[in-house]
Design a protein around this motif. Structure first.
Motif, mmCIF file in Angstrom:
data_model
loop_
_atom_site.group_PDB
_atom_site.id
_atom_site.type_symbol
_atom_site.label_atom_id
_atom_site.label_comp_id
_atom_site.label_asym_id
_atom_site.label_seq_id
_atom_site.Cartn_x
_atom_site.Cartn_y
_atom_site.Cartn_z
ATOM 1 N N PRO A 1 42.268 -23.887 10.640
ATOM 2 C CA PRO A 1 41.075 -23.231 11.184
ATOM 3 C C PRO A 1 40.847 -21.867 10.548
ATOM 4 O O PRO A 1 41.668 -21.382 9.754
ATOM 5 C CB PRO A 1 41.414 -23.093 12.668
ATOM 6 C CG PRO A 1 42.902 -22.946 12.680
ATOM 7 C CD PRO A 1 43.416 -23.832 11.570
ATOM 8 N N GLU A 2 39.733 -21.231 10.919
ATOM 9 C CA GLU A 2 39.480 -19.869 10.481
ATOM 10 C C GLU A 2 40.594 -18.966 10.986
ATOM 11 O O GLU A 2 40.944 -18.977 12.165
ATOM 12 C CB GLU A 2 38.123 -19.378 11.014
ATOM 13 C CG GLU A 2 37.773 -17.951 10.653
ATOM 14 C CD GLU A 2 37.538 -17.762 9.154
ATOM 15 O OE1 GLU A 2 37.668 -16.621 8.684
ATOM 16 O OE2 GLU A 2 37.201 -18.756 8.471
ATOM 17 N N LYS B 1 43.989 -14.798 0.845
ATOM 18 C CA LYS B 1 43.003 -14.354 1.836
ATOM 19 C C LYS B 1 43.453 -14.657 3.255
ATOM 20 O O LYS B 1 43.307 -13.817 4.157
ATOM 21 C CB LYS B 1 41.654 -15.019 1.559
ATOM 22 C CG LYS B 1 40.881 -14.453 0.385
ATOM 23 C CD LYS B 1 39.523 -15.120 0.273
ATOM 24 C CE LYS B 1 38.678 -14.490 -0.813
ATOM 25 N NZ LYS B 1 39.264 -14.642 -2.153
ATOM 26 N N ILE B 2 44.004 -15.851 3.482
ATOM 27 C CA ILE B 2 44.367 -16.165 4.867
ATOM 28 C C ILE B 2 45.622 -15.398 5.282
ATOM 29 O O ILE B 2 45.811 -15.087 6.458
ATOM 30 C CB ILE B 2 44.530 -17.683 5.096
ATOM 31 C CG1 ILE B 2 45.691 -18.263 4.272
ATOM 32 C CG2 ILE B 2 43.229 -18.408 4.801
ATOM 33 C CD1 ILE B 2 46.015 -19.697 4.649
ATOM 34 N N ASN C 1 34.070 -13.805 1.969
ATOM 35 C CA ASN C 1 34.801 -14.478 3.043
ATOM 36 C C ASN C 1 35.335 -13.500 4.086
ATOM 37 O O ASN C 1 36.427 -13.675 4.635
ATOM 38 C CB ASN C 1 35.963 -15.315 2.471
ATOM 39 C CG ASN C 1 35.470 -16.442 1.597
ATOM 40 O OD1 ASN C 1 34.658 -17.264 2.020
ATOM 41 N ND2 ASN C 1 35.926 -16.470 0.355
ATOM 42 N N LYS D 1 42.249 -26.824 -4.065
ATOM 43 C CA LYS D 1 41.767 -25.918 -3.013
ATOM 44 C C LYS D 1 40.330 -25.499 -3.269
ATOM 45 O O LYS D 1 39.509 -25.410 -2.377
ATOM 46 C CB LYS D 1 42.645 -24.652 -2.929
ATOM 47 C CG LYS D 1 44.049 -24.899 -2.393
ATOM 48 C CD LYS D 1 44.753 -23.589 -2.033
ATOM 49 C CE LYS D 1 45.181 -22.798 -3.226
ATOM 50 N NZ LYS D 1 44.353 -21.662 -3.576
ATOM 51 N N ALA E 1 35.500 -22.257 -2.620
ATOM 52 C CA ALA E 1 34.591 -22.136 -1.478
ATOM 53 C C ALA E 1 34.581 -23.386 -0.624
ATOM 54 O O ALA E 1 33.561 -23.740 -0.032
ATOM 55 C CB ALA E 1 33.176 -21.826 -1.989
ATOM 56 N N THR E 2 35.717 -24.087 -0.551
ATOM 57 C CA THR E 2 35.744 -25.363 0.151
ATOM 58 C C THR E 2 36.393 -25.286 1.514
ATOM 59 O O THR E 2 36.477 -26.288 2.214
ATOM 60 C CB THR E 2 36.500 -26.407 -0.699
ATOM 61 O OG1 THR E 2 37.823 -25.912 -0.975
ATOM 62 C CG2 THR E 2 35.780 -26.660 -2.017
ATOM 63 N N GLY E 3 36.870 -24.096 1.905
ATOM 64 C CA GLY E 3 37.536 -23.974 3.197
ATOM 65 C C GLY E 3 38.869 -24.679 3.247
ATOM 66 O O GLY E 3 39.310 -25.098 4.329
ATOM 67 N N LEU E 4 39.516 -24.844 2.108
ATOM 68 C CA LEU E 4 40.830 -25.485 2.033
ATOM 69 C C LEU E 4 41.797 -24.487 1.387
ATOM 70 O O LEU E 4 42.005 -24.494 0.171
ATOM 71 C CB LEU E 4 40.762 -26.771 1.215
ATOM 72 C CG LEU E 4 39.879 -27.884 1.800
ATOM 73 C CD1 LEU E 4 39.684 -29.004 0.790
ATOM 74 C CD2 LEU E 4 40.499 -28.427 3.094
ATOM 75 N N PRO E 5 42.414 -23.605 2.171
ATOM 76 C CA PRO E 5 43.176 -22.489 1.608
ATOM 77 C C PRO E 5 44.622 -22.800 1.259
ATOM 78 O O PRO E 5 45.326 -21.926 0.771
ATOM 79 C CB PRO E 5 43.114 -21.447 2.727
ATOM 80 C CG PRO E 5 43.072 -22.265 3.980
ATOM 81 C CD PRO E 5 42.278 -23.489 3.649
#
Length: 446
Positions: free
Chosen positions: A22-23, A57-58, A110, A204, A207-211
């Motif tokens: 998730p975010e 980033k995450i 992001n 990954k 910009a695919t939301g797969l970190p």
């Protein structure tokens, strides 16, 4: 010959993006989020020997590295330790983590408007914590690589590289081995962690939301707990970095490095480095399209001793003629031993065979001054280029006081005017800090 693994299969690996994360927000337990995404029907989907490639980033978001910043440039300033190169608004810098990258890794994508995302404070520590958390949550021993996007010298485009790692052999040192033809490998060190991050980035995406990506099938790159050096080992040391600065920055640093050095190590001086400095000297401006520089390079100890002995004798004779006491003469001669202690000497000489003739003394004097100024510009280029070669130097005026002696000992033409001597060598110690000078104190604007 196609090498095979111990189970008889050709070597290979799989890489896939891990869905279901998730975010991430500040304070989240990132290990638990990844563990949940890597579990199906209560069964962990990760295996011992897997490598997880995790977008920085995450990690930054979980660690609260989201900061308010109306001006991204100010945030870059705060994260910058050293500017490597600047072209317009683009800055390549060394950041607090020791990484050389664009904009210090400060990211305005992001992340909510009015904020920027900083890199993890200690990416290797973040990787170790994430590895320990997954071991605790899932009971598996995996390697962790934290990735970020870099541009690269000499290459177009960007790729992901490792900025943090735990449990991964970040460098595979093949030196000492041989290739398939039996040739010795003397310089091959593979950046394994960077290769893993590049493979992970292919699935990954940006910009695919797969970190997070999983790399499976390369258990030999996973190290035992506590044995790895972390991704910091990938950062090249300043001593080994031949491209530490951009072009204009390197010129400015060489100018700053140019200091008068009076104590040298015994290390031999590379004659090629001195000749490269001579080539730099020849680019200085000069009157009437002339080249008023000549350099006599004293590369043998015998030639240096012969010249310096003759100069010393001439100096002592001058001092005695001035009525200087023998004690004072001995003291001054000792102070003048800088040239004798250097492992290499250069004697720059000026020639004025391209000068114009004038009937009056005023214009003739100005003509000579033009050549002297041009010669000084060449010497400055010479000294700066030596500093760029990490050679210390001292420009000593002594040959100007006994030009006939110098010409006689070195067998130089009468038209060559010795303009001092340059002592050259590796500095025996780091120079003292130079007192700063404000440019404005030396400027008059009209």
């Amino acid at each position: 010959m196609n090498e095979r693994t111990t189970d008889g299969h050709p070597p290979g690996y799989r890489v896939w993006a891990l869905p279901g994360i998730p975010e991430v927000t500040p304070g989240d337990d990132l290990a638990k989020l990844i563990a949940a995404a890597a579990t199906a029907d209560g069964v962990p989907q990760l295996l011992d020997g897997d490598v997880l490639v995790v977008t920085s980033k995450i990690v930054s978001k979980a660690e609260g590295r989201v900061v308010e910043a109306v001006d991204r440039e100010a945030a870059i300033d705060q994260e910058t330790v050293r500017v490597v190169a600047r072209r317009g608004t683009l800055r390549i810098v060394q950041n607090r983590q020791g990484l050389v990258m664009a904009a210090a890794g400060v990211d305005a994508s992001n992340t909510p408007a009015g904020t920027v995302l900083l890199l993890p404070e200690d990416p290797d520590a973040s990787a170790r914590a994430l590895r320990a958390g997954l071991r605790s949550a899932l009971g598996v021993d995996v390697g962790i690589v934290i990735s970020d996007t870099f541009g690269r010298p000499w290459r177009g485009g960007v790729t992901d590289v490792a900025i943090g790692a735990a449990g991964v052999r970040v460098l595979d040192d093949l030196r000492g081995g041989t290739d398939a033809y039996g040739n010795p490998l003397s310089a091959t060190v593979v950046a394994t962690a960077d290769e893993l991050t590049a493979a992970g980035d292919l699935v990954k995406g940006k910009a695919t939301g797969l970190p997070v990506a999983v790399v499976r099938g390369l258990p030999h790159v996973v190290e035992e707990a506590g044995e790895d050096d972390g991704a910091h080992a990938l950062v090249r040391s300043p001593e080994d970095d031949m491209f530490r600065l951009g072009t204009s920055e390197a010129v400015r640093e060489a100018v700053t490095l140019r200091r008068t050095v009076r104590a040298f190590r015994d290390d031999p001086v590379d004659p090629g480095a001195v000749r490269r400095a001579v080539a730099a000297a020849l680019t200085a401006p000069a009157p009437h399209h002339t080249a008023p520089w000549r350099f006599v390079l004293l590369e043998s100890a015998e030639s240096r001793t012969r010249l310096l002995d003759a100069m010393r004798d001439a100096w002592i004779a001058d001092l005695r003629g001035d009525g200087t006491s023998e004690e004072a003469i001995a003291r001054r001669v000792r102070r003048g031993e800088v040239l004798r202690n250097a492992p290499y000497l250069a004697v720059p000489c000026m020639v004025t065979d391209g000068a114009h003739d004038y009937p009056d003394a005023r214009r003739s004097a100005a003509e000579r001054e033009m050549f002297v100024v041009a010669h000084g510009a060449g010497i400055q280029n010479f000294l700066v280029a030596l500093a760029g070669e990490r050679l210390g130097s001292a420009w000593i005026s002594s040959t100007m006081f006994c030009r006939d002696v110098v010409r006689d000992v070195l067998e130089l033409p009468d038209a060559w005017e010795p303009m001092g001597a340059v002592a050259i060598g590796r500095p025996a110690q780091a120079p003292t800090e130079r007192a700063p000078r404000a440019a404005g104190d030396f400027v008059v604007v009209r």
